[in-house]
Design an enzyme around this catalytic site. Structure first.
Site, PDB file in Angstrom:
ATOM      1  N   SER A  27      35.318  35.071  32.852  1.00 41.57           N
ATOM      2  CA  SER A  27      35.886  36.370  33.210  1.00 41.57           C
ATOM      3  C   SER A  27      36.904  36.257  34.344  1.00 41.57           C
ATOM      4  O   SER A  27      38.041  36.726  34.230  1.00 41.57           O
ATOM      5  CB  SER A  27      34.770  37.337  33.614  1.00 41.57           C
ATOM      6  OG  SER A  27      35.302  38.565  34.068  1.00 41.57           O
ATOM      7  N   HIS A 108      34.393  31.558  45.853  1.00 44.40           N
ATOM      8  CA  HIS A 108      33.134  31.770  46.577  1.00 44.40           C
ATOM      9  C   HIS A 108      32.823  30.474  47.308  1.00 44.40           C
ATOM     10  O   HIS A 108      33.081  29.388  46.796  1.00 44.40           O
ATOM     11  CB  HIS A 108      32.017  32.132  45.595  1.00 44.40           C
ATOM     12  CG  HIS A 108      30.663  32.321  46.219  1.00 44.40           C
ATOM     13  ND1 HIS A 108      30.481  33.022  47.396  1.00 44.40           N
ATOM     14  CD2 HIS A 108      29.427  31.914  45.834  1.00 44.40           C
ATOM     15  CE1 HIS A 108      29.188  33.048  47.699  1.00 44.40           C
ATOM     16  NE2 HIS A 108      28.538  32.370  46.764  1.00 44.40           N
ATOM     17  N   GLU A 195      24.161  40.602  47.786  1.00 42.11           N
ATOM     18  CA  GLU A 195      23.538  40.482  46.464  1.00 42.11           C
ATOM     19  C   GLU A 195      22.025  40.660  46.543  1.00 42.11           C
ATOM     20  O   GLU A 195      21.424  41.345  45.715  1.00 42.11           O
ATOM     21  CB  GLU A 195      23.850  39.110  45.864  1.00 42.11           C
ATOM     22  CG  GLU A 195      25.301  38.906  45.471  1.00 42.11           C
ATOM     23  CD  GLU A 195      25.618  37.473  45.141  1.00 42.11           C
ATOM     24  OE1 GLU A 195      26.730  37.211  44.660  1.00 42.11           O
ATOM     25  OE2 GLU A 195      24.757  36.585  45.376  1.00 42.11           O
ATOM     26  N   GLU A 231      21.539  58.517  37.062  1.00 41.12           N
ATOM     27  CA  GLU A 231      22.351  59.291  37.998  1.00 41.12           C
ATOM     28  C   GLU A 231      22.837  58.478  39.199  1.00 41.12           C
ATOM     29  O   GLU A 231      23.633  58.967  40.002  1.00 41.12           O
ATOM     30  CB  GLU A 231      21.571  60.521  38.471  1.00 41.12           C
ATOM     31  CG  GLU A 231      21.329  61.526  37.349  1.00 41.12           C
ATOM     32  CD  GLU A 231      20.739  62.837  37.847  1.00 41.12           C
ATOM     33  OE1 GLU A 231      20.833  63.103  39.067  1.00 41.12           O
ATOM     34  OE2 GLU A 231      20.180  63.572  37.027  1.00 41.12           O
TER      35      GLU A 231
END
Length: 331
Positions: A27, A108, A195, A231
């Protein structure tokens, strides 16, 4: 305050006569390669022959190479394989073909900070870390915008490492909206902390715990899913767009009062102490050693936890409820 760079601070000319190699066409790799090529740079890519990513690179009109072939041709290389694979790729395919004066980039800092990769002192080592997934990095670029990035320099024997990093960030589209200067250590430690404590670990545990609380109290799982998971996006989108106080101005006064009075009862002092403990484990290398060992022995804990999570009731209920929402794209 952090130093922030914009288009005017970066010179694409630094990379104009160089070959930029992207190692890994996932990606992020695909987004980097396409954006840099569209910015007018000479880009080559490396992938494993015959893999879906290799075929995707061919579809995008690249002629993918093996990593050793790329390293021999590229002046600037960006490592975009997964963290756990980087040491193997570096040791077996990059290191034997690396020449003095070249530049090796990362998105990273894990492999550098925790000494999984130790480049020779004769090459530049830099970081350009987009703060968004690869798909967003690409779509924002094609729309004439960009995704903010972090930039850092670990080694600078040529004296040009920062210029190279900023030129790379500009070609990626990052300097259109701002590139924040940091260090490999700061990026790595804050990334892992985010994370584990909120973006993934904290959020998923809050979702599951609140879902379980409602279901155990006798409420329907479908209704519990709406309130504890579905939500969440609404609130997060509001926070991203307006900030925490901006979000509170949009929701009802009842919700805002419950937010301000009950939130601190969920995130208690003991939770904050656990956050500090997790940060310490990141800083002193405890987490890195644990994760490196986990990969070396075949990921038994990782696989067991993932298998258990897949069987949670919220996954079954969530799949059913999401199927009722045609506006959600299934990826």
């Amino acid at each position: 305050m952090a130093k922030i760079y914009y288009d005017k601070d970066a010179d694409l000319g630094v990379l104009k006569n160089k070959t930029v190699g992207i190692i890994g066409y996932g990606s992020q790799g695909r987004a980097h390669a396409l954006n840099l090529r569209d910015s007018g740079l000479n880009v080559i890519v490396a992938e494993l022959s015959g893999t879906p990513n290799w075929k995707k690179a061919e579809e995008d009109n690249f002629k993918p190479l093996s990593t050793p072939e790329l390293v021999k041709k590229a002046d600037v290389m960006m490592m975009l394989t997964q963290d756990n694979l980087q040491p193997l790729v570096y040791e077996n395919e990059i290191k034997p073909n690396l020449k003095d004066g070249k530049a090796l980039g990362f998105a990273h800092g894990f492999s550098i900070v925790f000494s999984q990769i130790t480049p020779p002192e004769t090459i530049d080592v830099f970081m350009v870390a987009p703060k968004g997934p690869g798909d967003l990095v690409r779509t924002q670029f094609t729309e004439g915008k960009g995704v903010p990035c972090l930039v850092a320099v670990e080694q600078n024997p040529t004296g040009n490492a920062l210029k190279i990093a900023l030129a790379y960030a500009k070609a990626l589209g990052g300097t259109r909206c701002g590139v924040v200067e940091t260090t490999f250590q700061e990026e790595t430690e804050t990334d892992l902390f985010g994370e584990q404590v909120i973006l993934c670990g904290g959020v998923t545990e809050l979702i599951r715990a609140s879902f379980e609380t409602l279901v155990e109290a006798g409420y329907q799982p479908e209704v519990a899913y709406y309130e504890t998971c579905h939500e969440l996006k609404l609130i997060v989108d509001l926070i991203i767009e307006r900030g925490i106080q901006g979000m509170r101005k949009v929701i009802s006064d009842t919700a805002e009062y419950g937010d301000m009075t009950r939130g601190p009862r969920v995130i208690t002092d003991s939770v904050r102490q656990e956050m500090k403990k997790i940060l310490k484990e990141i800083q002193d290398g405890t987490f890195a050693r644990e994760w490196i060992l986990e990969n070396k022995i075949g990921r038994p804990v990782f696989n067991a936890l993932a298998k258990r999570a897949e069987k949670h009731l919220i996954e079954e209920v969530g799949a059913k409820m999401r199927s009722m929402m045609p506006w959600l794209k299934k990826k």
